[in-house]
Design a protein around this motif. Structure first.
Motif, short mmCIF file in Angstrom:
data_model
loop_
_atom_site.label_atom_id
_atom_site.label_comp_id
_atom_site.label_asym_id
_atom_site.label_seq_id
_atom_site.Cartn_x
_atom_site.Cartn_y
_atom_site.Cartn_z
N GLU A 24 0.83 -1.21 0.00
CA GLU A 24 0.00 0.00 0.00
C GLU A 24 0.86 1.26 0.00
O GLU A 24 0.61 2.20 -0.77
CB GLU A 24 -0.93 0.02 1.21
CG GLU A 24 -2.14 -0.84 1.07
CD GLU A 24 -3.09 -0.71 2.26
OE1 GLU A 24 -2.87 0.17 3.13
OE2 GLU A 24 -4.06 -1.49 2.31
N ARG A 25 1.88 1.30 0.87
CA ARG A 25 2.75 2.48 0.95
C ARG A 25 3.54 2.68 -0.34
O ARG A 25 3.67 3.81 -0.83
CB ARG A 25 3.71 2.35 2.15
CG ARG A 25 3.05 2.61 3.48
CD ARG A 25 4.05 2.76 4.61
NE ARG A 25 5.01 1.66 4.69
CZ ARG A 25 4.81 0.53 5.38
NH1 ARG A 25 3.68 0.35 6.04
NH2 ARG A 25 5.72 -0.41 5.41
N SER A 26 4.04 1.61 -0.91
CA SER A 26 4.82 1.71 -2.14
C SER A 26 3.96 2.18 -3.31
O SER A 26 4.39 3.00 -4.12
CB SER A 26 5.46 0.36 -2.48
OG SER A 26 6.36 -0.02 -1.46
N LEU A 30 3.97 5.75 -5.73
CA LEU A 30 3.88 5.76 -7.19
C LEU A 30 2.64 6.51 -7.69
O LEU A 30 2.40 6.59 -8.89
CB LEU A 30 3.86 4.33 -7.73
CG LEU A 30 5.14 3.51 -7.53
CD1 LEU A 30 4.92 2.07 -7.95
CD2 LEU A 30 6.29 4.14 -8.29
N GLY A 31 1.85 7.03 -6.74
CA GLY A 31 0.69 7.81 -7.11
C GLY A 31 -0.62 7.04 -7.15
O GLY A 31 -1.63 7.56 -7.58
#
Length: 88
Positions: A24-26, A30-31
């Motif tokens: 989720e954070r990654s 990336l938008g």
């Protein structure tokens, strides 16, 4: 008779899932805004036998004893006779 076996293993509701949190954070970096990501492990193999229910019972035993931790994991088992598998 040959059976195709698929076991899907996931964490039970309420268990911390650091892998899903990292995803989720990654994705946010990336938008992409995603919520409630979950991870699932899929194990596929074949077994030979005559009785589908006996095969299923054996796979349940495999799950309970080795493939997952029943305290923190849920699992779903799919047993498909190979002659009924798609494309066979």
């Amino acid at each position: 008779m040959l059976f195709d076996i698929e076991v899907k293993i996931s964490l039970k509701s309420g268990m911390l899932n650091p892998e899903a949190s990292t995803i989720e954070r990654s994705l946010a970096l990336l938008g992409y805004e995603v919520k409630n990501a979950k991870t699932v492990d899929i194990i596929k193999f074949q077994m030979e036998g005559e009785d589908r229910e006996v095969i299923r019972e054996n796979v349940v035993d495999m799950c309970e004893r080795l493939l997952c931790n029943p305290v923190i994991h849920n699992y779903k088992i799919n047993v498909i006779p190979q002659n009924m598998a798609c494309g066979k």
